[in-house]
Motif scaffolding. Structure first.
Motif, PDB file in Angstrom:
ATOM      1  N   LEU A  35       0.117  -3.692  -6.805  1.00 49.99           N
ATOM      2  CA  LEU A  35      -0.632  -2.349  -6.760  1.00 49.99           C
ATOM      3  C   LEU A  35      -0.611  -1.777  -7.526  1.00 49.99           C
ATOM      4  O   LEU A  35       0.720  -1.010  -7.750  1.00 49.99           O
ATOM      5  CB  LEU A  35      -0.653  -1.521  -5.506  1.00 49.99           C
ATOM      6  CG  LEU A  35      -0.656   0.306  -5.049  1.00 49.99           C
ATOM      7  CD1 LEU A  35      -2.309   0.167  -4.768  1.00 49.99           C
ATOM      8  CD2 LEU A  35       0.366   1.062  -4.268  1.00 49.99           C
ATOM      9  N   THR A  36      -1.322  -0.989  -8.482  1.00 45.94           N
ATOM     10  CA  THR A  36      -1.897  -1.051  -9.482  1.00 45.94           C
ATOM     11  C   THR A  36      -2.979   0.237  -9.618  1.00 45.94           C
ATOM     12  O   THR A  36      -4.314   0.806  -9.496  1.00 45.94           O
ATOM     13  CB  THR A  36      -2.457  -1.806 -10.749  1.00 45.94           C
ATOM     14  OG1 THR A  36      -1.903  -2.860 -10.275  1.00 45.94           O
ATOM     15  CG2 THR A  36      -2.482  -1.162 -11.660  1.00 45.94           C
ATOM     16  N   ALA A  37      -1.755   1.615  -9.945  1.00 42.58           N
ATOM     17  CA  ALA A  37      -2.673   3.135 -10.286  1.00 42.58           C
ATOM     18  C   ALA A  37      -2.064   3.628 -11.479  1.00 42.58           C
ATOM     19  O   ALA A  37      -2.192   2.607 -12.431  1.00 42.58           O
ATOM     20  CB  ALA A  37      -0.909   4.141  -9.080  1.00 42.58           C
ATOM     21  N   THR A  38      -3.337   4.427 -12.323  1.00 42.07           N
ATOM     22  CA  THR A  38      -3.142   4.691 -13.457  1.00 42.07           C
ATOM     23  C   THR A  38      -2.477   5.872 -13.504  1.00 42.07           C
ATOM     24  O   THR A  38      -2.621   7.270 -12.409  1.00 42.07           O
ATOM     25  CB  THR A  38      -4.955   4.953 -13.816  1.00 42.07           C
ATOM     26  OG1 THR A  38      -5.345   5.824 -13.165  1.00 42.07           O
ATOM     27  CG2 THR A  38      -5.651   3.097 -13.664  1.00 42.07           C
ATOM     28  N   TYR A  39      -2.385   6.169 -15.278  1.00 39.30           N
ATOM     29  CA  TYR A  39      -2.141   7.861 -15.866  1.00 39.30           C
ATOM     30  C   TYR A  39      -2.799   8.193 -16.871  1.00 39.30           C
ATOM     31  O   TYR A  39      -2.542   6.865 -17.703  1.00 39.30           O
ATOM     32  CB  TYR A  39      -0.490   8.621 -14.884  1.00 39.30           C
ATOM     33  CG  TYR A  39      -0.378   9.472 -15.022  1.00 39.30           C
ATOM     34  CD1 TYR A  39      -0.710  10.156 -13.834  1.00 39.30           C
ATOM     35  CD2 TYR A  39       0.216   9.883 -16.139  1.00 39.30           C
ATOM     36  CE1 TYR A  39      -0.337  11.231 -13.648  1.00 39.30           C
ATOM     37  CE2 TYR A  39       0.538  11.720 -16.038  1.00 39.30           C
ATOM     38  CZ  TYR A  39       0.263  11.930 -15.026  1.00 39.30           C
ATOM     39  OH  TYR A  39       0.684  13.004 -14.962  1.00 39.30           O
ATOM     40  N   ALA A  40      -2.875   9.206 -17.262  1.00 42.18           N
ATOM     41  CA  ALA A  40      -3.358   8.993 -18.668  1.00 42.18           C
ATOM     42  C   ALA A  40      -2.698  10.587 -18.954  1.00 42.18           C
ATOM     43  O   ALA A  40      -2.704  12.076 -17.719  1.00 42.18           O
ATOM     44  CB  ALA A  40      -3.865   9.157 -19.046  1.00 42.18           C
ATOM     45  N   ARG A  41      -2.089  11.341 -19.950  1.00 41.60           N
ATOM     46  CA  ARG A  41      -2.191  12.694 -20.333  1.00 41.60           C
ATOM     47  C   ARG A  41      -2.884  13.061 -21.796  1.00 41.60           C
ATOM     48  O   ARG A  41      -3.282  12.159 -22.797  1.00 41.60           O
ATOM     49  CB  ARG A  41      -0.352  12.938 -21.364  1.00 41.60           C
ATOM     50  CG  ARG A  41       0.099  12.829 -19.915  1.00 41.60           C
ATOM     51  CD  ARG A  41       1.618  13.574 -20.194  1.00 41.60           C
ATOM     52  NE  ARG A  41       2.366  12.348 -21.490  1.00 41.60           N
ATOM     53  CZ  ARG A  41       3.163  13.388 -21.982  1.00 41.60           C
ATOM     54  NH1 ARG A  41       3.135  14.251 -22.280  1.00 41.60           N
ATOM     55  NH2 ARG A  41       3.039  12.734 -23.533  1.00 41.60           N
ATOM     56  N   ASN A  61       1.306  -1.183  -0.093  1.00 41.58           N
ATOM     57  CA  ASN A  61      -0.006  -0.031  -0.147  1.00 41.58           C
ATOM     58  C   ASN A  61       1.272   1.155   0.248  1.00 41.58           C
ATOM     59  O   ASN A  61       1.859   1.399   0.633  1.00 41.58           O
ATOM     60  CB  ASN A  61      -1.026   0.367   1.232  1.00 41.58           C
ATOM     61  CG  ASN A  61      -0.322   0.142   2.734  1.00 41.58           C
ATOM     62  OD1 ASN A  61       0.401   0.823   2.590  1.00 41.58           O
ATOM     63  ND2 ASN A  61      -0.700  -1.132   3.286  1.00 41.58           N
ATOM     64  N   SER A  62       0.007   2.656   0.100  1.00 42.36           N
ATOM     65  CA  SER A  62       1.234   3.517  -0.488  1.00 42.36           C
ATOM     66  C   SER A  62      -0.306   4.802   0.119  1.00 42.36           C
ATOM     67  O   SER A  62      -0.470   5.289  -0.058  1.00 42.36           O
ATOM     68  CB  SER A  62       1.615   3.906  -1.996  1.00 42.36           C
ATOM     69  OG  SER A  62       2.215   5.275  -1.849  1.00 42.36           O
ATOM     70  N   PRO A  63       0.941   6.170   0.772  1.00 45.47           N
ATOM     71  CA  PRO A  63      -0.346   7.067   1.042  1.00 45.47           C
ATOM     72  C   PRO A  63       0.054   7.717  -0.232  1.00 45.47           C
ATOM     73  O   PRO A  63      -1.049   8.807   0.307  1.00 45.47           O
ATOM     74  CB  PRO A  63       1.087   7.467   2.102  1.00 45.47           C
ATOM     75  CG  PRO A  63       1.908   7.213   2.021  1.00 45.47           C
ATOM     76  CD  PRO A  63       1.611   5.504   1.863  1.00 45.47           C
TER      77      PRO A  63
END
Length: 163
Positions: free
Chosen positions: A157-163, A9-11
């Motif tokens: 832990l899978t996070a997302t990102y787009a531009r 996990n992550s804050p």
């Protein structure tokens, strides 16, 4: 592979949610802060002697995804990595491997503009040896192969990102 109680996990990042500009790469057409998130893990399988951490984008427009960070030989008594550890402040004894940007540091998200949402898989691997059996100049593919072949468990832990 026993991963039932092994969690990451992550804050700074949340499962399935968009990462902050802080985790965007600074370069390659992007202008983020390139800060690796704080990461914490618990519940490592019995017999764990070290950890490894990888950050991978399976949605990159390549034939092999895109490696953003690869670290091995994290001591077994570690339970995480501090925010910005990817800028050269890893625990003693850790080895970093070249990412697809060409550096051994954390390389933040930088998907092509308009390419849609990308997933960033932060994975901690529990390993049965103190040192991953790869040379210091091993490619990301070789490091990944050895992690899959030897891990006692992993947590992602899978996070997302787009531009």
């Amino acid at each position: 592979m026993n991963s039932v109680n092994f969690t990451l996990n992550s804050p700074d990042i949340t499962e399935g949610h968009f990462m902050a500009k802080a985790q965007e790469f600074d370069g390659f057409g992007c202008n983020g802060n390139n800060v690796s998130p704080e990461l914490n893990w618990q519940g490592a399988p019995a017999g764990t002697k070290s950890f490894a951490l990888t950050v991978f984008d399976p949605d990159a427009p390549t034939s092999s995804g895109f490696w953003h960070w690869l670290v091995a030989d994290i001591p077994a008594d570690a339970h995480g990595l501090a925010r910005s550890a990817g800028k050269g402040s890893l625990p003693p004894g850790c080895r970093s491997f070249k990412n697809d940007y060409g550096s051994k540091d954390f390389g933040g998200a930088c998907p092509p503009e308009g390419h849609g949402m990308h997933r960033y898989q932060f994975t901690v691997w529990a390993l049965p040896e103190d040192t991953l059996a790869v040379p210091d100049d091993a490619s990301a593919a070789v490091v990944s192969f050895m992690l899959h072949a030897n891990a006692l468990g992993k947590a992602t832990l899978t996070a997302t990102y787009a531009r």
